[in-house]
Design a protein around this motif. Sequence first.
Motif, mmCIF file in Angstrom:
data_model
loop_
_atom_site.group_PDB
_atom_site.id
_atom_site.type_symbol
_atom_site.label_atom_id
_atom_site.label_comp_id
_atom_site.label_asym_id
_atom_site.label_seq_id
_atom_site.Cartn_x
_atom_site.Cartn_y
_atom_site.Cartn_z
ATOM 1 N N GLY A 1 21.900 -8.773 22.336
ATOM 2 C CA GLY A 1 20.750 -9.668 22.255
ATOM 3 C C GLY A 1 21.088 -11.053 22.760
ATOM 4 O O GLY A 1 20.309 -11.678 23.487
ATOM 5 N N SER B 1 15.533 -7.034 21.128
ATOM 6 C CA SER B 1 15.747 -8.436 21.499
ATOM 7 C C SER B 1 14.905 -8.874 22.689
ATOM 8 O O SER B 1 14.718 -10.077 22.898
ATOM 9 C CB SER B 1 17.227 -8.678 21.824
ATOM 10 N N TYR C 1 12.292 -11.499 22.055
ATOM 11 C CA TYR C 1 12.663 -12.800 21.509
ATOM 12 C C TYR C 1 13.320 -13.676 22.575
ATOM 13 O O TYR C 1 13.722 -13.195 23.634
ATOM 14 C CB TYR C 1 13.593 -12.607 20.314
ATOM 15 N N TYR D 1 15.825 -13.834 16.526
ATOM 16 C CA TYR D 1 16.433 -12.500 16.456
ATOM 17 C C TYR D 1 17.167 -12.274 15.137
ATOM 18 O O TYR D 1 17.584 -11.164 14.833
ATOM 19 C CB TYR D 1 17.404 -12.364 17.631
#
Length: 233
Positions: A62, A139, A142, A148
């Motif tokens: 992420g 992820s 975001y 996250y």
Amino acid sequence: MMGNIIRTNIVLGVRSYVYPIYILIGLAYGLMLMMFPERYLPTLVPIFILFEPGLVGFMFVGTEIFAEKKDGAIGALSVTPIDWRGYIAAKTLIMSLLSVIGAVLIMAVGTRSLEGISYVITGAFLVSVVYTLLGIGISAKYHDLDDYFVPIMGVLIVSLLPFAHYHGYLRGEIWKVLYLIPSYPGIYFFTAPFEEVSTNALMWSAVALLLWAGVAYYIAKIRFYRYAVEGLR
């Protein structure tokens, strides 16, 4: 084309220190395990190995997505001949191989033994594939680690519950739903070096993780294209 994507990802991951830090975390886990008496290792080592390929990988992938969004690297996928599916595959392969390295370090340093390492390598690779793909898919929507954080904590808590059930702390038929969590089949691979695990259990665990990988890839493919490549909110 895939080779170029992999090389580019490796360069970016090393340059941003994400990949070196990822491997150092595996080494740190191994050093931490050395401080525990040997009788605790059959319980602690599987948990630490799950953290390395699964939960830490979920967070790190992420972080990479956020950085590459800000750099415009992901947005460029919509206007370049680079296949964004190849990007997902390359990212998953790299993170999974790093997870295997981390898991081997945990075993080698933490237990001073590589007995049963083939089980650990297989489990680490499959678990990492699942969690990396889930990390990419989740992820993608975001834009920074603060947003996250809640998904990370949710995945962390849910993924550790199978350990409580496996060791008999969560009793009752209702808790059998935990078998559906991808970390559960990983437990069998990670405990195999320390206790007898049937071939049948390992086989079904591999099948479960492969099925989860298919589901996770579908989630990653849909959400990554919608939120990262196209930039929808």
